[in-house]
Scaffold this active site. Structure first.
Site, PDB file in Angstrom:
ATOM      1  N   ASN A   1      -7.748  -8.632  -4.178  1.00 19.39           N
ATOM      2  CA  ASN A   1      -8.441  -7.169  -3.843  1.00 19.39           C
ATOM      3  C   ASN A   1      -8.565  -7.236  -2.409  1.00 19.39           C
ATOM      4  O   ASN A   1      -8.240  -6.313  -1.883  1.00 19.39           O
ATOM      5  CB  ASN A   1      -9.477  -7.012  -4.777  1.00 19.39           C
TER       6      ASN A   1
ATOM      7  N   HIS B   1      -9.797  -1.049  -7.038  1.00 19.79           N
ATOM      8  CA  HIS B   1      -8.963   0.124  -6.927  1.00 19.79           C
ATOM      9  C   HIS B   1      -7.349   0.018  -7.352  1.00 19.79           C
ATOM     10  O   HIS B   1      -7.060  -0.711  -6.587  1.00 19.79           O
ATOM     11  CB  HIS B   1      -9.086   0.983  -5.709  1.00 19.79           C
TER      12      HIS B   1
END
Length: 222
Positions: free
Chosen positions: A100, A69
């Site tokens: 991440n 994201h």
């Protein structure tokens, strides 16, 4: 010629690049009141079929990269629609798991702490590609894999306002986020983006030249 789409979603604005099949940048404001939303986390990524060049979720399967994201789900739990939008593939880039789930995640958490302490923050982040270098591609769509990622954070309501930038490799971040803190000017020089241009020039110039991670990171207890 590549046509870049400007996507005004409810919770974020995305500059989407159909040639890399991911955003050039994602921008959003996070209010202190939005950090404690009640919307449940989505579990399903989905393609935005209205956006030319949007990746498919299967492009990432078996690639070795996370569906990372840009605007995190944790910033979008204040509304069911914004939560769903955060899982659209227009908001996703190929990220190494070590990034991440490591320094990038910690930076997201720190930004939420800053939003609470500073009333609000404005965040812009996205991938960095180095011109002239070969680019790894994944999936049938051919999603480009960035070498680095950037994030810039503005606290517009503090006295005085303050800002900071980060440039992280798409891999394990040695030394954590603090060793990769830079000025917003430095991020602009690498990416070619012009951040916070709506500010008065003197304020923008001062903010974008500074980089004081210790001051930025310190959260005063109420």
């Amino acid at each position: 010629k590549t046509t870049v789409s400007r996507l005004p979603y409810k919770g974020m604005t995305i500059s989407f690049n159909p040639s890399t099949h991911q955003p050039n940048w994602v921008a959003w404001e996070l209010l202190a009141s939005e950090t404690d939303g009640k919307s449940n986390r989505e579990s399903n990524f989905s393609t935005d079929y209205e956006v030319k060049g949007c990746a498919n979720t299967d492009d990432y399967r078996g690639s070795g990269y996370d569906r990372g994201h840009m605007a995190p789900a944790g910033d979008m739990k204040w509304n069911a629609e914004t939560m769903r939008e955060s899982f659209l593939m227009t908001n996703i880039c190929p990220q190494a798991g070590d990034l991440n789930r490591g320094a990038w995640k910690k930076l997201e958490e720190k930004c939420r702490q800053r939003a609470i302490a500073d009333s609000a923050v404005v965040i812009v982040c996205g991938p960095i590609f180095t011109p002239g270098e070969g680019v790894e591609r994944i999936g049938k769509t051919g999603v480009a894999v960035p070498r680095q990622f950037f994030k810039v954070v503005l606290s517009p309501y503090t006295d005085p306002p303050r800002a900071i930038g980060f440039i992280m490799p798409n891999s394990y971040v040695k030394g954590g986020m603090q060793t990769h803190a830079v000025s917003v000017d430095s991020v602009e020089a690498v990416t070619g983006h012009d951040f916070f241009s709506a500010l008065p020039d003197d304020v923008e110039n001062r903010l974008e030249a500074e980089c004081d991670f210790n001051r930025w990171s310190r959260i005063r207890r109420q």
